[in-house]
Design an enzyme around this catalytic site. Structure first.
Site, short mmCIF file in Angstrom:
data_model
loop_
_atom_site.label_atom_id
_atom_site.label_comp_id
_atom_site.label_asym_id
_atom_site.label_seq_id
_atom_site.Cartn_x
_atom_site.Cartn_y
_atom_site.Cartn_z
N THR A 1 19.21 19.55 -14.03
CA THR A 1 18.26 19.55 -12.91
C THR A 1 17.52 18.23 -12.87
OG1 THR A 1 16.50 20.80 -11.83
CG2 THR A 1 16.34 20.56 -14.21
N GLY A 2 17.08 17.85 -11.69
CA GLY A 2 16.33 16.61 -11.53
C GLY A 2 15.44 16.72 -10.31
N ALA A 3 14.85 15.59 -9.94
CA ALA A 3 13.90 15.60 -8.81
C ALA A 3 14.59 15.91 -7.49
CB ALA A 3 13.21 14.25 -8.73
N TYR A 4 15.89 15.66 -7.40
CA TYR A 4 16.56 15.75 -6.11
C TYR A 4 17.60 16.86 -6.02
CZ TYR A 4 14.15 11.39 -5.59
OH TYR A 4 13.17 10.44 -5.54
N THR B 1 19.67 20.49 -8.32
CA THR B 1 20.03 21.25 -9.51
C THR B 1 21.53 21.48 -9.51
OG1 THR B 1 17.88 22.37 -9.45
CG2 THR B 1 19.61 23.42 -10.75
N VAL B 2 22.13 21.44 -10.70
CA VAL B 2 23.57 21.63 -10.83
C VAL B 2 23.84 22.87 -11.69
CG1 VAL B 2 25.76 20.61 -11.54
CG2 VAL B 2 23.94 19.14 -10.67
N ASP C 1 24.54 1.26 -10.76
CA ASP C 1 23.77 1.95 -11.81
C ASP C 1 24.73 2.56 -12.83
OD1 ASP C 1 21.45 2.82 -13.08
OD2 ASP C 1 21.47 4.75 -12.06
#
Length: 391
Positions: free
Chosen positions: A35-38, A40-41, A153
């Site tokens: 999960t992150g700011a943008y 969820t997996v 990146d």
């Protein structure tokens, strides 16, 4: 925990970590894996193919024009990518059947299991595995670059690996904007090309002191370049690939700077101080002044630093870790080096169709980004397997 309510035939709802997921019946056994700011997996089992997949739910993709454009861009990029070493889209869906109710959508991608960063923490890689993994990275970069796209990146965490050591380049960091927002996200600088850091430099007046500021002014993630700047752009990814290969061989990062200026110092301890020819190409006058103020440091012999690696392996690093981006090998040129002969299959070193970036350079209102995204979902056609069957 399943929830009884249904919004569309063939879909069901499941709560995952206090978030409701609304997915087709074919996808079962959802388990959160990231999960992150943008977004969820979750991992899931695809009952139609019998394969494990990764499903990403974007976090409120239409909360703003910026988020909507990012969501649209990520979807289009994933739809475009069709290469075994670049993450692509197996499926995309929304539970809503009308644009006015459209709030969320889900991206289905291959489930890989781990990434190179985690793999390197678990074990020291043998040189033949390094060969195989770097070969796959370069094949993926050749494909991406041929589409007119630069990743920008590349790092071990963006290289997904399955149990068969098959690798795919991915990027869930599309939406990151600036270093100040990247809480805990500092490792990227270890793989960042020196010319990128140098061209961010500017001085600011603070009382009687002049302080050198190195800032990040762009969206991290995929970037689309005009042909005239593409050659210099792709060199950024080649530098990152060289840093990643060096880390695989050493078992630790080669350039482990504590901040951006320290990162430059660490790089120049090995590459030596830049030549005058390199310095004049820099865009930032402050960066030029800074480099000219440094004491002269000679270039180090990579064969000495990588004494346990084969001469062919070091030859690859020598072509990738060059301070001047114009002198670095392209992905295609690197693939031709003797180090990869054992694994090389020229038919697999394919190029992409050009990516149409017209929309990516357009400023549209939120509702139009939403409409375009809905259209992209409706027009998605799944990739076909080796037998020509839709997945």
């Amino acid at each position: 925990m399943a929830i009884a309510a249904r919004s569309r035939s063939g879909f069901y709802r499941q709560e995952v970590n206090r978030t409701v997921w609304e997915v087709p019946e074919r996808y079962r056994d959802l388990k959160q894996i990231g999960t992150g700011a943008y977004g969820t997996v979750c991992s899931a089992w695809d009952r139609r193919t019998g394969a494990q997949v990764a499903i990403k739910k974007l976090h409120r993709p239409f909360q703003s024009k910026l988020f909507a454009k990012r969501a649209y861009r990520e979807l289009r990029l994933l739809k475009h990518m069709r290469h075994e070493n670049v993450i692509g889209l197996l499926d995309v869906f929304t539970a809503e059947i009308s644009l006015d109710r459209f709030r969320d959508f889900y991206l289905v991608m291959p489930f890989m299991g781990t990434d190179l960063g985690k793999l390197m923490k678990m074990e020291k890689l043998t040189e033949d595995r390094v060969q195989f993994l770097v070969y796959q990275i370069l094949k993926g970069l050749k494909y991406i670059h041929s589409a007119g796209i630069v990743h920008r990146d590349l790092k071990p965490g963006n290289l997904a690996i399955n149990p068969d050591c098959e690798l795919k380049i991915l990027d869930f960091g599309l939406a990151r904007q600036a270093d100040a927002e990247m809480t805990g996200y500092v490792v990227t600088r270890w793989y960042r090309a020196p010319e990128v850091i140098l061209n961010w430099m500017h001085y600011t007046q603070t009382g009687k002191r002049r302080v050198l500021i190195v800032g990040m002014l762009w969206d991290v993630g995929w970037v689309f370049l005009e042909r005239k700047t593409l050659l210099s752009g792709v060199a950024v990814d080649i530098w990152s690939a060289g840093c990643i290969m060096a880390e695989m061989l050493l078992g630790k990062p080669l350039f482990k700077g504590s901040d951006h200026l320290d990162q430059l110092r660490e790089i120049m301890k090995i590459t030596g101080t830049p030549s005058p020819d390199f310095v004049v190409k820099l865009q930032s006058q402050d960066a030029k002044n800074y480099i000219r103020s440094l004491p002269k440091v000679p270039k180090k012999d990579l064969h000495y630093i990588f004494s346990k690696a084969s001469s062919n392996a070091v030859c690859v690093l020598e072509r990738m870790l060059l301070l001047d981006p114009e002198c670095r090998a392209s992905a295609s040129e690197a693939l031709e080096l003797p180090f990869f002969n054992e694994f090389r299959d020229i038919e697999e070193e394919t190029e992409a169709l050009p990516y149409d970036q017209t929309m990516d350079n357009t400023d549209l209102p939120l509702d139009q980004w939403k409409r375009h995204t809905f259209t992209e979902i409706l027009t998605f056609r799944p990739p076909r397997d080796s037998k020509g069957t839709s997945l």
